[in-house]
Write an enzyme that holds these catalytic residues in place. Structure first.
Site, mmCIF file in Angstrom:
data_model
loop_
_atom_site.group_PDB
_atom_site.id
_atom_site.type_symbol
_atom_site.label_atom_id
_atom_site.label_comp_id
_atom_site.label_asym_id
_atom_site.label_seq_id
_atom_site.Cartn_x
_atom_site.Cartn_y
_atom_site.Cartn_z
ATOM 1 C CG HIS A 9 -105.958 -23.355 39.915
ATOM 2 N ND1 HIS A 9 -105.365 -24.120 38.929
ATOM 3 C CD2 HIS A 9 -107.272 -23.342 39.629
ATOM 4 C CE1 HIS A 9 -106.276 -24.544 38.080
ATOM 5 N NE2 HIS A 9 -107.454 -24.087 38.485
ATOM 6 C CD GLU A 84 -113.756 -23.625 37.961
ATOM 7 O OE1 GLU A 84 -114.596 -22.750 38.258
ATOM 8 O OE2 GLU A 84 -112.860 -23.431 37.123
#
Length: 192
Positions: A9, A84
């Protein structure tokens, strides 16, 4: 054969401050949005992709949406397996704060972090499912630094003992006859 483009990201305020994000849902900042736009522009000039799959965290979803808008591909597939690492008690802290609070050996203390092996297993299982489901396709996966790095170490341990994944870098994997190959690693040429 399948081609998978792993993208971290865009940058967030916490990335800029050196804070562990983990599963805290931190949005992109303006620089992160620009980075996502830049990689989208890169894809307009390079290879075509068939689908975008993203983590369920907003920084990944926003990155995927910006890229998808650029290349005319909706990012309608969300998969929690590529979120994550859960950083437990260290989420929201900097290295300096962790040392102050738990000492320089804080990594050896159980602070509720998800185990690296569990993260890499999650990443590997996700990719193996993608290989079975989308044979012959080119799939972009917008995810996170630790998940991508630990998954690479799991899939190709001879090539990746250590990894560092930059914001909006692309790493391209190919799977041919159940063998993994990394043909591009942590590339950020679109940011220069």
């Amino acid at each position: 054969m399948i081609t998978i483009g792993l993208i971290r990201h865009g940058i967030t305020e916490w990335n800029s401050l050196g804070k562990a994000q983990g599963v805290s849902d931190i949005p992109l900042n303006e620089i992160g949005r620009k980075q996502a736009s830049d990689i989208g522009d890169r894809f307009l000039l390079e290879e075509q992709w068939d689908m975008i799959i993203t983590s369920d965290l907003s920084r990944a979803i926003e990155t995927a949406n910006i890229i998808g808008t650029k290349i005319g591909l909706p990012s309608s597939h969300i998969d929690k397996r590529v979120r994550e690492i859960n950083c437990g008690q260290i989420e929201g802290t900097t290295e300096e704060q962790r040392i102050r609070k738990w000492g320089s050996e804080w990594r050896n203390i159980d602070l509720g972090m998800e185990k690296f092996a569990d993260v890499s297993n999650r990443g590997r299982d996700f990719l193996e499912d993608i290989v079975c489901t989308y044979k012959g396709k080119r799939i972009l996966v917008v995810s996170h630094g630790a998940l991508i790095g630990l998954t690479l170490q799991r899939l190709l341990p001879q090539k990746f003992q250590k990894t560092y994944i930059d914001n909006t870098s692309i790493t391209i994997l190919k799977n041919r006859e159940e063998k993994w190959d990394c043909i591009l690693y942590n590339c950020t040429k679109h940011l220069k």
